[in-house]
Scaffold this active site. Structure first.
Site: not given
Length: 411
Positions: A41, A74-77
């Site tokens: 990431r 970048v979205s939350a995992p």
């Protein structure tokens, strides 16, 4: 990326993130967990982000507008894991992602393998340029990055087994439906009367039906086809009323109501800290009523003592000659009580109605009862009106229906 003070290597952080997501129940399948263990990431975030921040289960902003608000991230995992599991991706699948950051496209590539197809589209040229750079350096040159309006999909790659939208959408594009394989799925954050739910949509005869709905928050879709909620400032950006309905409101009168007294009333309905899903259900229930409705978004620190909504991002709010919103207060070690705060000449009526609706939800819908959410393309007839509570949201291309089952006592 500054690594001078980093102590934990990225492979360990990557493994820890995957283990965290699995422990929380988000990955749900070994394949999704393996994807999170495989994709780095930190290669998809700005160099100013620390290694620990890169692997935290939180969003990472990648671009902001002139007003400082995030326009791409970048979205939350956790929500990425949820969407990937819901998409049901298999080796060889064809996938369209709308909203490019690069990281989720890489996760998708891991799931569909070398025989699959991954196309990621974004309207912002800066974002697609970065996504291409990130994907190449992370080892995913085969992912197709397209600069274009994601609302149009990407016809050359169709039909798609899954279409994953990573921005808040106010409607379901007819292009997505047309480019979806007959047994495919659309996974998207869809806004319904100011409240956003991540839906998993499947074809059902002449419409789409949701098999899952999860409360979430995403950056709004951009472009001339976007259908955004209206933002009505009541105290600048510190207190904002969000509206989805095509109705006129007296913004000055609502703002002036804040200068008057605040009416506080409390409900017999309580909640513990072990029921996070109950808030999702209650919010959707309150939005389903056939009456003027909006949501408050507030800066808690700057409005302390004036307003105290239960949710600072999208708090259910009834409207009239004034407004009333949902609130709560702590009354025990792990116990909170629901209430309502009202402003304006209708404060008494609005707060009473809000608590009556909360009581009805607690009695009839709180426990293991979920509404059916369907999306009807333009030209198709939505469900006929019934005696059951039903929210019907008319959009440009579709009609969205949220239909609650009849209360048990009435079945």
């Amino acid at each position: 990326m500054d690594t001078t003070v980093e102590s934990t290597p990225p492979d360990r952080l990557r493994a820890d993130l995957a283990a965290h997501l699995t422990a929380k129940g988000w990955t749900r399948t070994p394949a999704v967990e393996r994807a999170f263990r495989s994709v780095s990431r930190h290669l998809f975030v700005p160099d100013t982000v620390s290694m620990e921040q890169a692997y935290a289960d939180e969003i990472v902003a990648t671009k902001r507008g002139l007003d400082g608000k995030t326009t791409s991230s970048v979205s939350a995992p956790w929500v990425q894991a949820f969407m990937l599991a819901e998409a049901g991706l298999k080796p060889g699948a064809r996938v369209l992602e709308v909203g490019s950051g690069g990281y989720q496209a890489a996760l998708i590539a891991e799931l569909v393998g070398p025989d699959g197809l991954v196309v990621t589209v974004d309207i912002d040229a800066d974002i697609t340029r970065l996504a291409r750079t990130y994907l190449d350096r992370a080892g995913y040159p085969h992912v197709q990055v397209v600069h274009g309006d994601g609302d149009l999909g990407h016809r050359p790659g169709a039909p798609y087994d899954a279409i994953i939208i990573t921005m808040e959408a106010g409607d379901v594009s007819p292009f997505w439906v047309a480019q979806l394989a007959p047994d495919g799925r659309i996974v998207l954050p869809l806004r319904m009367r100011t409240l956003t739910r991540c839906l998993t949509l499947h074809r059902r005869y002449d419409h789409l039906a949701a098999s899952r709905a999860l409360q979430c928050g995403f950056v709004p879709m951009q472009g001339e086809r976007s259908q955004l909620a209206r933002r009505i400032p009541l105290r600048g950006n510190d207190i904002v009323l969000l509206l989805d309905d095509p109705v006129d409101v007296d913004a000055d009168a609502l703002a002036s109501a804040l200068d008057g007294p605040r009416l506080e009333v409390w409900s017999p309905v309580t909640i513990t800290g072990d029921e996070p899903g109950a808030f999702e259900s209650l919010h959707l229930w309150l939005s389903s009523q056939p009456r003027p409705f909006g949501a408050l978004a507030v800066d808690r620190q700057r409005t302390e003592g004036l307003v105290d909504p239960q949710d600072r991002f999208t708090c259910p709010t009834l409207l009239g000659d004034g407004f009333a919103y949902l609130t709560m207060r702590k009354i025990g070690d792990n116990l909170w009580q629901f209430g309502a705060h009202g402003f304006g000449s209708d404060a008494h009526t609005l707060t009473t109605d809000l608590l009556d609706l909360t009581t009805a939800w607690d009695r009839d819908y709180r426990h293991a009862v979920t509404p059916e959410i369907t999306v009807h393309p333009d030209g198709n007839t939505p469900p006929a009106a019934t005696g059951q509570p039903q929210l019907v949201v008319a959009r440009r291309h579709t009609t969205i229906a949220v239909t609650w089952p009849a209360p048990r006592a009435h079945r």
